[in-house]
Design an enzyme around this catalytic site. Structure first.
Site, PDB file in Angstrom:
ATOM      1  N   SER A 132      -2.679 102.817  35.245  1.00  0.00           N
ATOM      2  CA  SER A 132      -1.309 103.037  34.782  1.00  0.00           C
ATOM      3  C   SER A 132      -0.462 101.901  35.320  1.00  0.00           C
ATOM      4  O   SER A 132      -0.796 101.300  36.356  1.00  0.00           O
ATOM      5  CB  SER A 132      -0.795 104.376  35.300  1.00  0.00           C
ATOM      6  OG  SER A 132       0.614 104.462  35.186  1.00  0.00           O
ATOM      7  N   TYR A 145       1.037 109.762  43.104  1.00  0.00           N
ATOM      8  CA  TYR A 145       0.426 109.143  41.915  1.00  0.00           C
ATOM      9  C   TYR A 145       0.353 107.631  42.086  1.00  0.00           C
ATOM     10  O   TYR A 145      -0.676 107.012  41.796  1.00  0.00           O
ATOM     11  CB  TYR A 145       1.251 109.501  40.682  1.00  0.00           C
ATOM     12  CG  TYR A 145       0.583 109.122  39.377  1.00  0.00           C
ATOM     13  CD1 TYR A 145      -0.588 109.749  38.974  1.00  0.00           C
ATOM     14  CD2 TYR A 145       1.125 108.144  38.549  1.00  0.00           C
ATOM     15  CE1 TYR A 145      -1.207 109.415  37.778  1.00  0.00           C
ATOM     16  CE2 TYR A 145       0.522 107.799  37.352  1.00  0.00           C
ATOM     17  CZ  TYR A 145      -0.647 108.442  36.964  1.00  0.00           C
ATOM     18  OH  TYR A 145      -1.257 108.094  35.784  1.00  0.00           O
TER      19      TYR A 145
END
Length: 263
Positions: A132, A145
């Site tokens: 990501s 995250y």
């Protein structure tokens, strides 16, 4: 790396991005082995693509080795499975932290070790990590995250150098905001002003290109997001100020709420 005739293991194949990956890899001639937790989606997809389904929960540490044993000799690993982990660290239990670290970081590392050793012995193979843009620039309410995705980037870049003498490629794909499927789409969070999206099929095409051209990194995002990621990696203070000005904190808050409701 030629995909035609290659055996390709795709994790997280039951999600929208995972399904797009499986379809694209099979279309290039890959023999897909698909894994995920939802057998109701996994098995029909594998049958449709002429592949094989191997259900597994990567939060179970023992399941990772069992998965690689069941998959057999693979030529390409696409580590796509990940858990949403946006939110304040204080809002996560220790068990939820462990689960996010296990699925998002430990499982890809262990799979890369086990599959990579076999690939190196054959001097043929490719390891792909679907990350990501959160692995290149940090944002508020995403510390856990960000930790998993930053960790994956460093791991993959170093592993690429280690595997290069053995003829094994290593790539990382960095999606931005993806519409129609994935963690962002599932959360229902609004986008900051002027921020665009890409599709699951864009991620799949980028992954195929990374494998076939042995690219170290590929971003899947509009130009403004790619520039923001570059600024975030070189000037994190400036990046944080810009994000606040654009209302990114509200997006993170809504994203965290949407993910928390599904945990």
């Amino acid at each position: 790396m030629h995909l035609r005739g290659a055996k390709v293991l795709v994790t997280g194949a039951t999600g929208g991005i995972g399904q797009a990956l499986a379809v694209a890899l099979a279309a290039r001639g890959g023999e897909v082995v698909l894994t995920g937790r939802r057998t109701d989606k996994l098995e029909p997809l594998a049958e449709k693509l002429g592949g094989r389904a191997v259900p597994a929960d990567l939060a179970d540490r023992g399941a990772v080795e069992q998965l690689l044993d069941a998959a057999g000799e693979i030529d390409v690993l696409v580590a796509n499975a990940a858990l949403p982990a946006t939110g304040l660290l204080a809002d996560f239990s220790i068990g939820e932290i462990d689960r996010a670290l296990d699925v998002n970081l430990r499982a890809p590392i262990v799979m890369a070790k086990l599959a990579g050793e076999r690939m190196a012995a054959r001097r043929r193979g490719h390891l792909v990590f679907i990350s990501s843009l959160s692995g290149k620039t940090a944002s508020g309410q995403a510390s856990l995250y960000n930790a998993t995705k930053f960790g994956m980037r460093g791991f993959a870049l170093a592993l690429r150098e280690d595997m290069r003498p053995h003829g094994v490629g290593v790539s990382t794909v960095f999606p931005g905001f993806i519409r129609d499927a994935g963690m962002f789409a599932d959360s229902g969070a609004p986008l900051p002003r002027g921020v665009g999206t890409r599709s699951p099929e864009d991620v799949a095409r980028a992954t195929v290109r990374a494998i076939e051209k042995n690219l170290a990194e590929v971003d899947v995002a509009p130009l403004n997001l790619r520039l923001a990621a570059l600024i975030g990696s070189t000037a994190p203070g400036l990046s944080a100020a810009v994000q606040r000005r654009l209302g990114a904190d509200k997006t993170s808050e809504q994203l965290a709420k949407g993910q928390r409701d599904k945990r």
